[in-house]
Design an enzyme around this catalytic site. Sequence first.
Site, PDB file in Angstrom:
ATOM      1  N   ASN A 162      20.970 -57.650  -4.590  1.00  0.00           N
ATOM      2  CA  ASN A 162      20.258 -57.124  -3.426  1.00  0.00           C
ATOM      3  C   ASN A 162      18.835 -56.810  -3.859  1.00  0.00           C
ATOM      4  O   ASN A 162      18.548 -55.737  -4.385  1.00  0.00           O
ATOM      5  CB  ASN A 162      20.961 -55.873  -2.894  1.00  0.00           C
ATOM      6  CG  ASN A 162      22.314 -56.195  -2.285  1.00  0.00           C
ATOM      7  OD1 ASN A 162      22.390 -56.750  -1.196  1.00  0.00           O
ATOM      8  ND2 ASN A 162      23.370 -55.897  -3.035  1.00  0.00           N
ATOM      9  N   GLU A 163      17.972 -57.775  -3.625  1.00  0.00           N
ATOM     10  CA  GLU A 163      16.584 -57.663  -4.071  1.00  0.00           C
ATOM     11  C   GLU A 163      15.790 -56.772  -3.104  1.00  0.00           C
ATOM     12  O   GLU A 163      16.282 -56.436  -2.019  1.00  0.00           O
ATOM     13  CB  GLU A 163      15.950 -59.066  -4.110  1.00  0.00           C
ATOM     14  CG  GLU A 163      16.608 -60.041  -5.089  1.00  0.00           C
ATOM     15  CD  GLU A 163      16.229 -59.792  -6.547  1.00  0.00           C
ATOM     16  OE1 GLU A 163      15.776 -58.686  -6.905  1.00  0.00           O
ATOM     17  OE2 GLU A 163      16.415 -60.728  -7.354  1.00  0.00           O
TER      18      GLU A 163
END
Length: 269
Positions: A162-163
């Site tokens: 989850n950037e």
Amino acid sequence: MDTKIQTSTRCLDKKAVKIYPDQEAASVYVAQRIAQMIIQRQREGKQAVLGLATGKTPIRVYAELIRLHREEGLSFANVVTFNLDEYYPIVPTHEQSYVHFMHRHLFDHVDILHSHIHIPDGTLSPEIIQEYCISYDRKIEEYGGLDLQLLGIGRTGHIGFNEPGSAPDSTTRLVDLSEITRSDAIDDFGGEDKVPRQAITMGVQSILKAREIIFLAWEKRKAEIVRKALEGEVGEKVPATYLQNLPQVEYVLDKEAASMLQRQEWSDR
Ligand code: PGA
């Protein structure tokens, strides 16, 4: 500041931060926590549902779990696992796939049932990925949710993949990897052009639903992002900040990763 005030500050912040002299000692502690959970669930006649992470950070935790299995009889027969993420596209036999990683560092050395292992599939055709991701989250729910999620942190502040930009209510999905994350993987893949551009990751929401979360970070290279994750403003710029103030999160750090924390109360827990 007297002791009473310090105690209440910690309580308000609801953060449990443990700082160890080195990652070896920290990893032994984390493996013990996981082992106790597995044993507790065995006594109750239940399965232990673990969310697992890859990368350099958890390797020693897995090594200690293998030691506990070999030398102290810890069984994984009741353990069900869901990995956080997998590169996309990638075949399971690729040396850098997380399937390969997990077998090499844990699964091949313990008595876990193969049918209990879940790792996002990096071989699917694009049309069916969305449906697959929904079914991955559904399967976690069918097992009663994650008892414990292990988490590392990337230099971008990602948890799983989850950037930055990931929403707190995001679910399992196909994502683009950030340039920083890709550049951190160049050595492993043997060239920038060989690093996949995408990955399948559990969503932030899927992660935060876990009943316990153990966040791990070691070494100086993580110090800056650890400071942001624990002490920075909560938001999508640093997805790990979503963990702040959740009562089920425990941060386990080595001294170097903790070295830029500014709040003194972390260090005397
Ligand atoms: P690392 O990666 O454990 O290899 O530092 C952590 C992450 O990217 O989540």
